[in-house]
Design an enzyme around this catalytic site. Structure first.
Site, mmCIF file in Angstrom:
data_model
loop_
_atom_site.group_PDB
_atom_site.id
_atom_site.type_symbol
_atom_site.label_atom_id
_atom_site.label_comp_id
_atom_site.label_asym_id
_atom_site.label_seq_id
_atom_site.Cartn_x
_atom_site.Cartn_y
_atom_site.Cartn_z
ATOM 1 N N HIS A 80 -3.013 6.400 4.731
ATOM 2 C CA HIS A 80 -1.243 6.686 4.691
ATOM 3 C C HIS A 80 -1.085 8.162 4.132
ATOM 4 O O HIS A 80 -1.650 8.629 2.928
ATOM 5 C CB HIS A 80 -0.632 5.460 3.845
ATOM 6 C CG HIS A 80 -0.641 4.265 4.413
ATOM 7 N ND1 HIS A 80 -1.184 3.981 5.888
ATOM 8 C CD2 HIS A 80 -0.139 3.285 3.966
ATOM 9 C CE1 HIS A 80 -0.862 2.486 5.831
ATOM 10 N NE2 HIS A 80 -0.518 1.947 4.945
ATOM 11 N N CYS A 87 0.774 -1.217 -0.249
ATOM 12 C CA CYS A 87 -0.135 -0.016 -0.088
ATOM 13 C C CYS A 87 0.898 1.219 -0.066
ATOM 14 O O CYS A 87 0.731 2.140 -0.626
ATOM 15 C CB CYS A 87 -0.943 0.098 0.960
ATOM 16 S SG CYS A 87 -0.134 -0.403 2.704
#
Ligand code: 2RA
Length: 335
Positions: free
Chosen positions: A241, A128
Site C-alpha cells: 500500500h 493495514c
C-alpha cells in the site's frame, strides 16, 4: 519462553505470511496447530522442515494453546476468538471484529505496546492502511502534536486476499491477450484500472476502510480529538500500500526536522532522494518490514510552517498485517 501456538486462517494470504515471518524471526514455539475452514481440512503444509496437517477450525481447537494468531475473517473471529480466549489462549486477531471494542487493545507495537498488558484474552491487529499510515506519523506526533491528518491511500490487491492477487495477475493477462477480464474477487476490473475501495459505504458517504483509518488512529494514539479524513482507493499493485499524507501540526515543523525524527524512528526507513527524484514505490516496500517515507516537504498552504506532506509505502501483508501481529505475539512472550 516458547509457547503452544495456533494459526486460524493458515491457508489465506495473511496466514501464509504468518508462517514466513514466524520462520524468519525464529519465533519460539513448542507446538504449532494449523487451523482453517473445513474446505482445507487435511491439507498438508510443510513448515520449518516438518509436515503439518491442517485441522478444521472449531470452538474446541484451542485446548492447551497459549497464543492464537487469527486471520480468518471477521465472522470467524467473532465465532471462535472468544472460545479460544476462554480456553486460555491469547488471541491476536487481524480482523476488524473487535478493534473498536473498549475492552480490546488495538496495538501497533512501535506506538502503544504498553496497551498489550491490559488484554482480556483478545488483542486486535489494526487495519493495514491504518498501520502503514500511522507508523511514520506517531514519532512526529510525539514531538509536535498533529492537529489534522488528510490521507489518500493507494491500496494493493493483497488487501482483498490471495484470490484478489491472483485475479490481478489473471486479468492483466486477459487484457493483454485481448480477452474480457474476469471479475470475481473484485467487483470491477482491477488490471490497468483503479476504483474507490470496495468496502461498504456508510450513510455519510465514507467507506469502511476510510472510517477504520479515522477511528483506529484515534484509539491507537489515544487522541479522540485528532482531525482525520481519508480517501481509500484500490490500485493494480500486488502487495504494498502507498499513502499520501498531509499533516497539520500544533507548532512549526520543517522537512529537515521530519527527516531527523523519522531517521531515528522504529519501523521506518526514509527514502527521500530529491536529487534523483527517487521516492518510495510499492516494489521497494514489498517484502520489507519497515514503512518507507519520502516526498517530505512543507505544505506552504498552511500558516507558520505548520503543514507537512509525506508519501509512504508499506508491505500490506507484512507490517500491514502478519508482521504487526507477530510483533504483538513476541511482546506477549516477554510479559
Ligand atoms: C484492504 N485493509 O486493503 C483491507 C484489508 N484488510 O482491502
Amino acid at each position: 519462553m516458547a509457547c503452544h501456538l495456533a494459526i486460524a486462517g493458515v491457508t489465506g494470504a495473511v496466514g501464509q505470511e504468518f508462517l514466513s515471518i514466524l520462520e524468519e524471526r525464529n519465533f519460539p514455539f513448542t507446538t504449532l496447530k494449523m487451523l482453517a475452514s473445513s474446505r482445507s481440512k487435511g491439507k498438508k503444509i510443510t513448515f520449518k522442515g516438518k509436515e503439518y496437517t491442517v485441522e478444521e477450525l472449531t470452538k474446541d481447537s484451542f485446548a492447551g494453546i497459549d497464543i492464537a494468531l487469527f486471520s480468518a475473517g471477521g465472522g470467524r473471529s467473532k465465532e471462535f476468538a472468544p472460545a479460544a480466549a476462554k480456553a486460555g489462549a491469547v488471541v491476536v486477531d487481524n480482523s476488524s471484529a473487535f478493534r473498536m471494542d473498549p475492552g480490546v487493545p488495538l496495538v501497533v507495537p512501535e506506538i502503544n505496546a504498553e496497551a498489550i498488558k491490559a488484554h482480556k484474552g483478545i488483542i486486535a491487529n489494526p487495519n493495514c492502511s491504518t498501520i502503514i499510515g500511522i507508523v511514520p506519523v506517531w514519532p512526529l506526533h510525539q514531538v509536535n502534536p498533529v492537529k489534522r491528518m488528510v490521507v489518500s491511500t493507494y491500496q494493493a490487491a493483497s488487501g482483498a486476499g490471495a484470490a484478489a492477487m491472483a485475479e490481478l495477475e489473471a486479468q492483466s493477462r486477459e487484457i493483454l491477450d485481448g480477452r474480457k477480464p474476469t471479475c470475481n474477487a473484485f467487483p470491477y476490473q482491477i488490471a490497468f484500472n483503479c476504483f474507490s475501495h470496495n468496502s461498504a459505504l456508510g450513510p455519510d458517504g465514507y467507506n469502511e476502510e476510510e472510517t477504520k483509518m479515522v477511528k483506529e488512529t484515534r484509539k491507537i494514539f489515544n487522541c479522540p480529538d485528532i482531525a482525520i479524513t481519508a480517501t481509500c482507493v484500490r490500485i493494480p499493485v500486488m502487495r504494498a500500500h502507498c499513502e499520501s499524507i498531509n499533516l497539520e501540526f500544533a507548532d512549526p515543523m520543517t522537512p529537515e526536522k521530519v527527516r531527523e525524527l523519522l531517521a531515528a524512528a522504529p519501523g521506518v526507513t526514509v527514502m527521500d532522494d530529491r536529487e534523483h527524484n527517487r521516492f518510495p514505490m510499492p516494489i521497494d516496500a514489498s517484502g520489507m518490514d519497515d514503512v518507507l517515507v519520502g516526498r517530505i516537504r512543507q505544505d506552504e498552504s498552511l500558516p507558520d510552517n505548520r503543514g507537512i506532506n509525506i508519501w509512504v509505502a508499506g508491505d500490506q501483508l507484512r507490517k500491514g498485517a502478519a508482521l504487526n501481529a507477530v510483533q504483538i505475539a513476541e511482546r506477549l512472550l516477554e510479559l
